[in-house]
Design an enzyme around this catalytic site. Structure first.
Site, short mmCIF file in Angstrom:
data_model
loop_
_atom_site.label_atom_id
_atom_site.label_comp_id
_atom_site.label_asym_id
_atom_site.label_seq_id
_atom_site.Cartn_x
_atom_site.Cartn_y
_atom_site.Cartn_z
N LYS A 1 13.66 11.88 5.70
CA LYS A 1 12.33 12.25 5.24
C LYS A 1 11.38 12.32 6.44
CE LYS A 1 12.75 9.96 0.72
NZ LYS A 1 12.19 8.92 -0.17
N ASP A 37 19.02 6.89 5.87
CA ASP A 37 17.70 7.45 6.15
C ASP A 37 17.59 7.98 7.58
OD1 ASP A 37 16.73 6.92 3.65
OD2 ASP A 37 15.71 5.06 4.20
N MET A 92 3.33 2.94 8.92
CA MET A 92 3.00 4.32 8.54
C MET A 92 1.50 4.60 8.63
SD MET A 92 5.56 4.49 5.23
CE MET A 92 4.89 2.95 4.55
#
Length: 266
Positions: free
Chosen positions: A60, A38, A177
């Site tokens: 991402k 990632d 997040m």
């Protein structure tokens, strides 16, 4: 010689400091035939991967995915069916907002052997490096890990996050997040009874040499985030334990700490 059927290892890379990889995680990287990693994985960890191994980057960003989740999962199964030992390397812990469960489900559906290798979550490590223990006998006996990515209702269904229960029922909130949706998070907590004077901390680039910690209160959270130009990745801590930072801060004050490479943020 590769086996006729490989295995998928869902490995937690830790929060940023490469020294926080587990022994098991490092051993699996050294034996990997393929590593799927990632954006928030510290690139220093790739030095353990054999030169012969295939490396697949699946970064991402908000609004942009280099690989869709379905494509990532297909890649894992495909390589395992070829007989590869596949390491799915994820920032933090694969089971905490890492979609490791979804990837393990597909492996199970396809008859692929898999193994979870826990990692140190940023929601635990970043506060510790900022001098904020998540629990303390004098301040907090409960803690909840919450996604800030989905804080509104989905159509006319129940809220995706039960802010009404979290606001009054948990001493320490650790929000992942949550930068983009901070105004809504603040609104929901205040609306549901959390005091505006509740201490808060934003920990940016936790456990790396670029770590920065900013403290405020729930009432002034949005203003503070704008003032310091807060960006992801950042962990948000809400609760009385934040008061301990002034006394227990250690990492950012180490004048001669060895540098931990910057995590790519685009």
């Amino acid at each position: 010689m590769k086996r006729s059927k490989g295995k998928v290892y869902l490995v937690g890379a830790g929060p940023g400091d490469p020294d926080l990889i587990t022994v098991r995680g490092k051993e699996l990287l050294e034996k990997a035939d393929c590593v799927v990693y990632d954006r928030l994985v510290n690139r220093e960890l790739l030095k353990y991967v054999p030169s012969r191994a295939e490396r697949i980057y699946c970064g991402k960003w908000s609004g942009f995915h280099l690989m869709k989740q379905e494509e990532i999962q297909t890649a894992l199964v495909d390589r395992a069916k070829r007989g590869y030992n596949v390491v799915r390397l994820k920032g933090g812990d694969p089971s905490i907002f890492g979609r490791g469960g979804e990837e393990a489900e597909l492996c199970a559906d396809e008859g692929i052997d898999f193994e979870f290798v826990p990692g140190i979550s940023s929601g635990v490590a970043a506060p510790a490096y900022a001098g904020i223990p998540l629990t303390h006998r004098d301040y907090a006996s409960s803690v909840a890990f919450v996604t800030g990515h989905s804080c509104r209702k989905q159509d006319n269904q129940a809220p995706l996050v039960r802010w009404d229960e979290l606001a009054a029922g948990v001493d320490t909130l650790v929000i992942y997040m949550g930068v983009k949706n901070l105004p809504e998070i603040q609104k929901q907590l205040l609306k549901n009874g959390r005091s505006g004077s509740t201490p808060m901390a934003f920990i940016q680039q936790g456990t790396t040499a670029q770590q920065q910690t900013f403290t405020t209160t729930l009432e002034y959270a949005v203003e503070k985030a704008v003032e310091v130009e807060l960006v992801s990745p950042a962990i948000i801590i809400i609760g009385e334990v934040v008061k301990l930072r002034e006394k227990l801060s250690w990492f950012e004050e180490e004048a001669d700490k060895s540098p931990v490479p910057f995590i790519e943020v685009v």
